[in-house]
Design a protein around this motif. Structure first.
Motif, PDB file in Angstrom:
ATOM      1  N   ASN A  22      -1.290  -4.693   5.287  1.00  0.00           N
ATOM      2  CA  ASN A  22      -1.981  -5.410   4.241  1.00  0.00           C
ATOM      3  C   ASN A  22      -2.498  -6.730   5.089  1.00  0.00           C
ATOM      4  O   ASN A  22      -3.597  -6.985   4.774  1.00  0.00           O
ATOM      5  CB  ASN A  22      -1.303  -5.707   2.722  1.00  0.00           C
ATOM      6  CG  ASN A  22      -0.971  -4.768   2.285  1.00  0.00           C
ATOM      7  OD1 ASN A  22      -1.556  -3.661   2.140  1.00  0.00           O
ATOM      8  ND2 ASN A  22       0.124  -5.034   1.111  1.00  0.00           N
ATOM      9  N   SER A  42      -4.528  -3.497  -0.655  1.00  0.00           N
ATOM     10  CA  SER A  42      -3.139  -3.174  -1.222  1.00  0.00           C
ATOM     11  C   SER A  42      -3.240  -1.654  -0.530  1.00  0.00           C
ATOM     12  O   SER A  42      -3.985  -0.771  -0.755  1.00  0.00           O
ATOM     13  CB  SER A  42      -3.210  -3.016  -2.720  1.00  0.00           C
ATOM     14  OG  SER A  42      -2.132  -2.465  -3.061  1.00  0.00           O
ATOM     15  N   ARG A  44      -0.809   2.064  -0.444  1.00  0.00           N
ATOM     16  CA  ARG A  44      -0.028   2.787  -1.087  1.00  0.00           C
ATOM     17  C   ARG A  44       0.520   3.980   0.063  1.00  0.00           C
ATOM     18  O   ARG A  44      -0.172   4.508   0.406  1.00  0.00           O
ATOM     19  CB  ARG A  44      -0.370   3.471  -2.296  1.00  0.00           C
ATOM     20  CG  ARG A  44      -0.742   2.468  -3.521  1.00  0.00           C
ATOM     21  CD  ARG A  44      -0.730   3.017  -4.937  1.00  0.00           C
ATOM     22  NE  ARG A  44      -1.743   4.175  -4.848  1.00  0.00           N
ATOM     23  CZ  ARG A  44      -3.019   3.981  -5.461  1.00  0.00           C
ATOM     24  NH1 ARG A  44      -3.271   2.595  -5.747  1.00  0.00           N
ATOM     25  NH2 ARG A  44      -3.922   4.928  -5.638  1.00  0.00           N
ATOM     26  N   SER A  58      -3.282   6.015  -0.039  1.00  0.00           N
ATOM     27  CA  SER A  58      -4.529   5.313  -0.419  1.00  0.00           C
ATOM     28  C   SER A  58      -4.673   3.695   0.119  1.00  0.00           C
ATOM     29  O   SER A  58      -3.604   3.323   0.388  1.00  0.00           O
ATOM     30  CB  SER A  58      -4.728   5.542  -1.994  1.00  0.00           C
ATOM     31  OG  SER A  58      -4.011   4.554  -2.496  1.00  0.00           O
ATOM     32  N   THR A  60      -6.776   0.270  -0.861  1.00  0.00           N
ATOM     33  CA  THR A  60      -7.896  -0.550  -1.972  1.00  0.00           C
ATOM     34  C   THR A  60      -8.115  -1.687  -1.548  1.00  0.00           C
ATOM     35  O   THR A  60      -7.246  -2.496  -1.087  1.00  0.00           O
ATOM     36  CB  THR A  60      -6.879  -0.475  -3.239  1.00  0.00           C
ATOM     37  OG1 THR A  60      -6.780   0.821  -3.757  1.00  0.00           O
ATOM     38  CG2 THR A  60      -7.909  -1.109  -4.256  1.00  0.00           C
ATOM     39  N   LYS A  62     -10.015  -5.398  -2.506  1.00  0.00           N
ATOM     40  CA  LYS A  62     -10.748  -6.065  -3.688  1.00  0.00           C
ATOM     41  C   LYS A  62     -11.272  -7.453  -2.913  1.00  0.00           C
ATOM     42  O   LYS A  62     -10.692  -8.208  -2.563  1.00  0.00           O
ATOM     43  CB  LYS A  62     -10.019  -6.412  -5.050  1.00  0.00           C
ATOM     44  CG  LYS A  62      -9.736  -5.073  -5.584  1.00  0.00           C
ATOM     45  CD  LYS A  62      -8.709  -5.601  -7.004  1.00  0.00           C
ATOM     46  CE  LYS A  62      -8.176  -4.480  -7.673  1.00  0.00           C
ATOM     47  NZ  LYS A  62      -7.213  -4.658  -8.632  1.00  0.00           N
ATOM     48  N   PHE A  78     -15.469  -3.672  -4.682  1.00  0.00           N
ATOM     49  CA  PHE A  78     -14.026  -2.864  -4.915  1.00  0.00           C
ATOM     50  C   PHE A  78     -14.322  -1.530  -3.914  1.00  0.00           C
ATOM     51  O   PHE A  78     -15.205  -0.811  -4.247  1.00  0.00           O
ATOM     52  CB  PHE A  78     -13.786  -2.538  -6.539  1.00  0.00           C
ATOM     53  CG  PHE A  78     -12.596  -1.674  -6.638  1.00  0.00           C
ATOM     54  CD1 PHE A  78     -11.217  -2.161  -6.645  1.00  0.00           C
ATOM     55  CD2 PHE A  78     -12.795  -0.117  -6.627  1.00  0.00           C
ATOM     56  CE1 PHE A  78     -10.257  -1.398  -6.758  1.00  0.00           C
ATOM     57  CE2 PHE A  78     -11.633   0.605  -6.897  1.00  0.00           C
ATOM     58  CZ  PHE A  78     -10.265   0.183  -7.101  1.00  0.00           C
ATOM     59  N   GLU A  80     -11.973   1.918  -2.787  1.00  0.00           N
ATOM     60  CA  GLU A  80     -10.517   2.798  -2.743  1.00  0.00           C
ATOM     61  C   GLU A  80     -10.707   4.208  -2.251  1.00  0.00           C
ATOM     62  O   GLU A  80     -11.449   4.808  -2.440  1.00  0.00           O
ATOM     63  CB  GLU A  80      -9.871   2.871  -4.152  1.00  0.00           C
ATOM     64  CG  GLU A  80      -8.565   3.679  -4.141  1.00  0.00           C
ATOM     65  CD  GLU A  80      -8.028   3.753  -5.720  1.00  0.00           C
ATOM     66  OE1 GLU A  80      -6.914   4.047  -5.742  1.00  0.00           O
ATOM     67  OE2 GLU A  80      -8.642   3.473  -6.556  1.00  0.00           O
ATOM     68  N   THR A  81      -9.869   4.337  -0.957  1.00  0.00           N
ATOM     69  CA  THR A  81     -10.047   5.351  -0.294  1.00  0.00           C
ATOM     70  C   THR A  81      -9.374   6.733  -0.656  1.00  0.00           C
ATOM     71  O   THR A  81      -8.329   6.208  -1.535  1.00  0.00           O
ATOM     72  CB  THR A  81      -9.533   5.055   1.257  1.00  0.00           C
ATOM     73  OG1 THR A  81      -8.223   4.922   1.320  1.00  0.00           O
ATOM     74  CG2 THR A  81     -10.179   3.704   1.748  1.00  0.00           C
ATOM     75  N   ALA A 104     -14.564   6.852   0.542  1.00  0.00           N
ATOM     76  CA  ALA A 104     -13.745   5.886  -0.731  1.00  0.00           C
ATOM     77  C   ALA A 104     -14.672   5.766  -1.544  1.00  0.00           C
ATOM     78  O   ALA A 104     -16.006   5.999  -1.442  1.00  0.00           O
ATOM     79  CB  ALA A 104     -13.749   4.480   0.119  1.00  0.00           C
TER      80      ALA A 104
END
Length: 264
Positions: A22, A42, A44, A58, A60, A62, A78, A80-81, A104
């Protein structure tokens, strides 16, 4: 080596790899923008041990208050992959490299004020100045024509009001006032269609030329906003939809990411 990563806490915890990634990703992405109010990343990954093999479920991001190329402002971004494969050894050295391309989903929010500011950007003004097409120079006695002032107001149902002035380079400024519908073509270009021209506040002597110049400006804008001109190195953006919402213009689409771009 690990201690040199800003914001990294004690690596003994089970999620130390996520925290480290991160931090590295936030630093890398923040540097892609000329200015940023905030960038939050972020990751995951379950179980977290997959990070050692470079496997992420994934990713993300922002961002708020972003400025691209010093002149183009985005209120929010925004991303997100899908699942991502990274070179974990690059993370240990404070960098971020992909092992393979990924996709993404993306959403970009622009403010009306930011859009109007972009009309002062060099990349835009040079496409609106000293135009010498036969149709335009015929209106100005052979002189180049410019559109030095362009202002937009966002309207409901994907409509824009455009207020502008055309400079005929002969001491004459012609006021332009119209409403257009904006849309998406070929997933990469913003189109300007169905112009409704308002001549109510234009002098009788300038009505005809204002009508003609308004149509010319719409045609120029219709061929101007192409995402391929704004793509970051290694990232290709595509649009699925756009929507006006109050003073916000919201784009939704996806990004094909071959590699993390280098700092612009």
């Amino acid at each position: 080596m690990l201690g040199g990563l800003t914001g990294l806490t004690d690596p003994k915890g089970a999620d130390w790899g996520e925290r480290m990634l991160n931090t590295v990703a936030s630093q890398t992405i923040r540097h892609l923008f000329s200015q940023s109010e905030s960038v939050e990343v972020s990751v995951r990954c379950n179980p977290s041990s997959k990070l050692l093999q470079g496997s992420i479920d994934s990713f993300t991001m922002k961002g708020r208050g972003l400025v691209i190329r010093r002149q183009f402002a985005a209120e929010e971004l925004f991303v997100e992959t899908d699942a991502v494969a990274i070179d974990f050894s690059s993370v240990l050295s404070g960098k971020l490299r992909l092992k393979q391309p990924t996709q993404a989903i993306a959403q970009v929010t622009l403010l009306e004020a930011g859009i109007n500011q972009s009309f002062k950007a060099e990349l835009v003004t040079k496409r609106l100045e000293n135009l010498t097409t036969p149709a335009l120079t015929a209106l100005s006695g052979g002189q180049p024509v410019s559109f030095p002032e362009v202002e937009v107001k966002l309207l409901p149902q994907n409509r824009l009001r455009i207020l502008a002035k055309a400079d005929l380079n002969n001491g004459t400024l012609v006021p332009l006032n119209m409403t257009v519908t904006i849309g998406i073509e070929r997933r990469r270009r913003v189109s300007f269609k169905n112009p409704e021209i308002d001549l109510n506040e234009v002098s009788e002597a300038q009505k005809e030329i204002s009508q003609t110049l308004s149509l010319a400006l719409v045609e120029i804008l219709d061929n101007m906003v192409d995402l391929d001109r704004f793509d970051l190195d290694g990232v290709k953006m595509r649009l699925n939809r756009l929507e006006t919402e109050g003073e916000r213009l919201i784009f939704s689409g996806y990004a094909e990411i071959e590699r993390i771009p280098k700092n612009p």
